[in-house]
Design an enzyme around this catalytic site. Structure first.
Site, PDB file in Angstrom:
ATOM      1  N   GLY A  89       0.823  -1.146   0.031  1.00 18.22           N
ATOM      2  CA  GLY A  89      -0.073  -0.127   0.040  1.00 18.22           C
ATOM      3  C   GLY A  89       0.822   1.406   0.096  1.00 18.22           C
ATOM      4  O   GLY A  89       2.028   1.406   0.065  1.00 18.22           O
ATOM      5  N   LYS A  92       4.011  12.378  -3.148  1.00 16.34           N
ATOM      6  CA  LYS A  92       4.885  11.473  -2.447  1.00 16.34           C
ATOM      7  C   LYS A  92       5.737  11.817  -1.409  1.00 16.34           C
ATOM      8  O   LYS A  92       6.399  12.855  -1.657  1.00 16.34           O
ATOM      9  CB  LYS A  92       5.469  11.057  -3.531  1.00 16.34           C
ATOM     10  CG  LYS A  92       6.473   9.735  -3.632  1.00 16.34           C
ATOM     11  CD  LYS A  92       7.057   9.115  -4.589  1.00 16.34           C
ATOM     12  CE  LYS A  92       7.438   7.827  -4.424  1.00 16.34           C
ATOM     13  NZ  LYS A  92       8.327   7.369  -5.601  1.00 16.34           N
ATOM     14  N   ASP A 144       3.995  -4.649  -7.385  1.00 14.92           N
ATOM     15  CA  ASP A 144       3.480  -3.307  -7.256  1.00 14.92           C
ATOM     16  C   ASP A 144       4.129  -2.416  -7.746  1.00 14.92           C
ATOM     17  O   ASP A 144       3.815  -0.965  -7.290  1.00 14.92           O
ATOM     18  CB  ASP A 144       3.881  -3.220  -5.367  1.00 14.92           C
ATOM     19  CG  ASP A 144       5.146  -3.401  -5.044  1.00 14.92           C
ATOM     20  OD1 ASP A 144       5.640  -4.521  -5.279  1.00 14.92           O
ATOM     21  OD2 ASP A 144       5.827  -2.469  -4.652  1.00 14.92           O
ATOM     22  N   ASN A 145       5.185  -2.221  -8.492  1.00 21.40           N
ATOM     23  CA  ASN A 145       5.820  -1.273  -9.460  1.00 21.40           C
ATOM     24  C   ASN A 145       5.312  -1.337 -10.731  1.00 21.40           C
ATOM     25  O   ASN A 145       6.067  -0.737 -11.687  1.00 21.40           O
ATOM     26  CB  ASN A 145       7.219  -1.226  -9.255  1.00 21.40           C
ATOM     27  CG  ASN A 145       7.840  -0.837  -7.712  1.00 21.40           C
ATOM     28  OD1 ASN A 145       7.017  -0.257  -6.915  1.00 21.40           O
ATOM     29  ND2 ASN A 145       8.789  -1.191  -7.403  1.00 21.40           N
ATOM     30  N   ASP A 185       7.116   4.694 -10.229  1.00 22.78           N
ATOM     31  CA  ASP A 185       8.158   4.281  -9.244  1.00 22.78           C
ATOM     32  C   ASP A 185       9.704   4.373  -9.755  1.00 22.78           C
ATOM     33  O   ASP A 185      10.430   3.090  -9.798  1.00 22.78           O
ATOM     34  CB  ASP A 185       7.701   2.966  -8.586  1.00 22.78           C
ATOM     35  CG  ASP A 185       6.180   3.102  -7.795  1.00 22.78           C
ATOM     36  OD1 ASP A 185       6.005   4.259  -7.441  1.00 22.78           O
ATOM     37  OD2 ASP A 185       5.726   2.202  -7.528  1.00 22.78           O
TER      38      ASP A 185
END
Length: 491
Positions: free
Chosen positions: A85, A108, A247-248, A257
């Site tokens: 997450g 970010k 997740d990237n 990312d």
């Protein structure tokens, strides 16, 4: 500032956590992307630097913002982590830009979230500037990518190996939905959330899939093709993502990312820069098969939506994912043909491309400069025996033979030498974010608060295909070094 219309809030509330950014001490604007702001419908003249810093640090929210941290999981270096997450990022909302494209606005480094897993939720200045430079350079190269809208110093230190200046990056993306977002709900066997998420992605990115006989299958097909195109483009410019965890990987087909990423200087297919990639899982030439592996994980999450019979669902999606290799080869070869000046396709072109890459590897020649030198050799044939191309490759066994094959292949092409050279210079960049230049710009900012090298590099990288005589030093290969270059994740 923004006319937010956040469709992600229509998903079940277990898809995200709503919370406000953590305020920072002394926000200071250090970079702002005027062109991107205008694309998003923002008139920079309406806002002072202090107001922009306050907003893009998270100290004040734009009207209509609904900040949230997105839930996702992911395979990290092949090992599944069921909950990751947004541990330091908050989606402020979605806007429809002046071209009618829906885009996310995200902070970010905005503070701790329920997904921080013990982290501080912050970002250091170095990684923020790296992502700003690299993502904008990729955009200028024509490669799908997230964008950087703003960078703000927080006036607070963050602790990594040592105390570093803190910063917040404002990132713009087609969306922030990842393969890992689907994995999060698949791991929990939450079929309802998977269906809602799939419908959301189809509506936002691949509306044609909604009209297909099997929308979930069509979604996988669309994402497979988008990733095949994307990774092909990475290889064409020598880009190494460095941490291709699931997740990237964006399901929108954008580069996302920018952690331990870098551009290859001397051509070597096994090149690895990331300090955490000790086994070369994400090496330059491993990126296509890793993308296919990640897509298989994506397809697995959608099995319950494809067919009630698990075996039938597996068979159907296995066929789709297996098509990645052919699609990647198609996109990559088309791009490499253009880099060699070929406007048509023949069966022998793959061998011709590989022959040039073999020469580069044998000579340890600079990847970017070698392809750029081909443009000169097309326009002025003597350049192949006297110019930059000869300097880079002339002493390499097989060079003369390859040159003869290449010229014979060009003879069958319709374009003239000058027209061909112009077309080649439009796909073979002269300027890339070379690692030593990026490190120099970051060091100047971190050690001396001198942002001039960062700003100069950012400006030059905005025109990567154009000759810029006053920036010749930024096109040169790095000086020889006995120290292997290493990148770090920055989290």
């Amino acid at each position: 500032m923004f006319n937010f219309d956040t469709t992600y809030l229509d998903l079940p509330d277990r898809c995200y956590a709503r919370l406000e950014p953590t305020p920072v001490a002394r926000p200071e604007l250090i970079a702002f992307n005027l062109d991107l702001a205008r694309e998003l419908g923002v008139d920079p003249d309406d806002w002072s630097a202090d107001a922009l810093a306050t907003m893009f640090s998270g100290n004040a929210m734009p009207a209509g913002a609904t900040p949230l941290a997105m839930a996702y999981a992911g395979h990290q270096f092949g090992s599944f982590v069921p909950q990751l997450g947004d541990g330091r990022a908050l989606l402020l909302g979605e806007v429809v830009d002046r071209a009618g494209r829906r885009r996310d606005i995200q902070l970010k480094g905005a503070g701790i979230t329920p997904f921080s897993r013990g982290g501080d939720g912050r970002a250091a200045l170095g990684p923020v500037l790296r992502e700003y430079l690299l993502s904008e350079a990729m955009h200028a190269l024509g490669i799908p990518t997230t964008r950087a809208l703003a960078a703000v110093l927080t006036g607070e230190p963050v602790m990594r190996d040592t105390a570093l200046p803190g910063a917040v990056l404002t990132r713009v993306a087609a969306s922030h939905v990842r393969v890992g977002t689907f994995q999060y709900f698949a791991a929990r066997r939450d079929t309802e959330a998977l269906q809602r998420l799939a419908d959301h992605v189809i509506a936002r990115h691949y509306p044609a899939a909604a009209r297909a006989e099997a929308p979930s299958v069509a979604l996988v097909e669309a994402v497979v093709d988008a990733q095949a195109r994307l990774v092909a483009r990475w290889l064409e410019v020598g880009f190494i993502h460095g941490v291709m965890n699931t997740d990237n990987m964006s399901v929108a087909g954008e580069t996302i990312d920018y952690g331990p990423c870098a551009f290859m200087d001397a051509y070597a297919p096994g090149t690895v820069f990331s300090s955490i990639d000790r086994r070369g899982r994400y090496a330059y030439m491993n990126q296509p098969p890793i993308a296919a592996w990640n897509l298989a994980r994506f397809a697995e999450t959608l099995l319950p939506l494809v067919d009630a019979d698990p075996e039938a669902a597996v068979a159907r999606l296995t066929e789709v994912v297996s098509g990645f290799a052919g699609r990647f080869e198609h996109h990559w070869l088309a791009g490499m043909r253009a880099k060699l000046g070929l406007g048509t396709g023949r069966a022998e072109d793959a061998a011709l491309v590989q022959g040039f890459l073999d020469l580069l590897q044998a000579a340890a020649a600079d990847y970017t400069l070698s392809f750029r030198a081909l443009c000169d050799a097309v326009e002025e044939p003597a350049a192949a025996t006297e110019g930059e191309l000869h300097r880079l490759l002339g002493d390499t066994p097989g060079y003369a033979d390859w040159l003869e094959q290449w010229r014979a292949r060009l003879d069958g092409e319709p374009r003239s030498g000058r027209g061909r050279a112009t077309a080649m210079r439009a796909v073979n960049p002269l300027f890339i974010p070379r690692n030593h230049l990026v490190e120099g710009a970051l060091a100047a900012a971190l050690e001396r608060s001198d942002f001039a090298p960062f700003e100069r590099l950012l400006t030059v990288l905005g025109r990567p295909f154009d000759a810029q005589p006053d920036a010749a030093d930024l096109a040169a290969a790095p000086p020889p070094s006995d120290t292997p270059y290493r990148t770090f994740c920055g989290t």
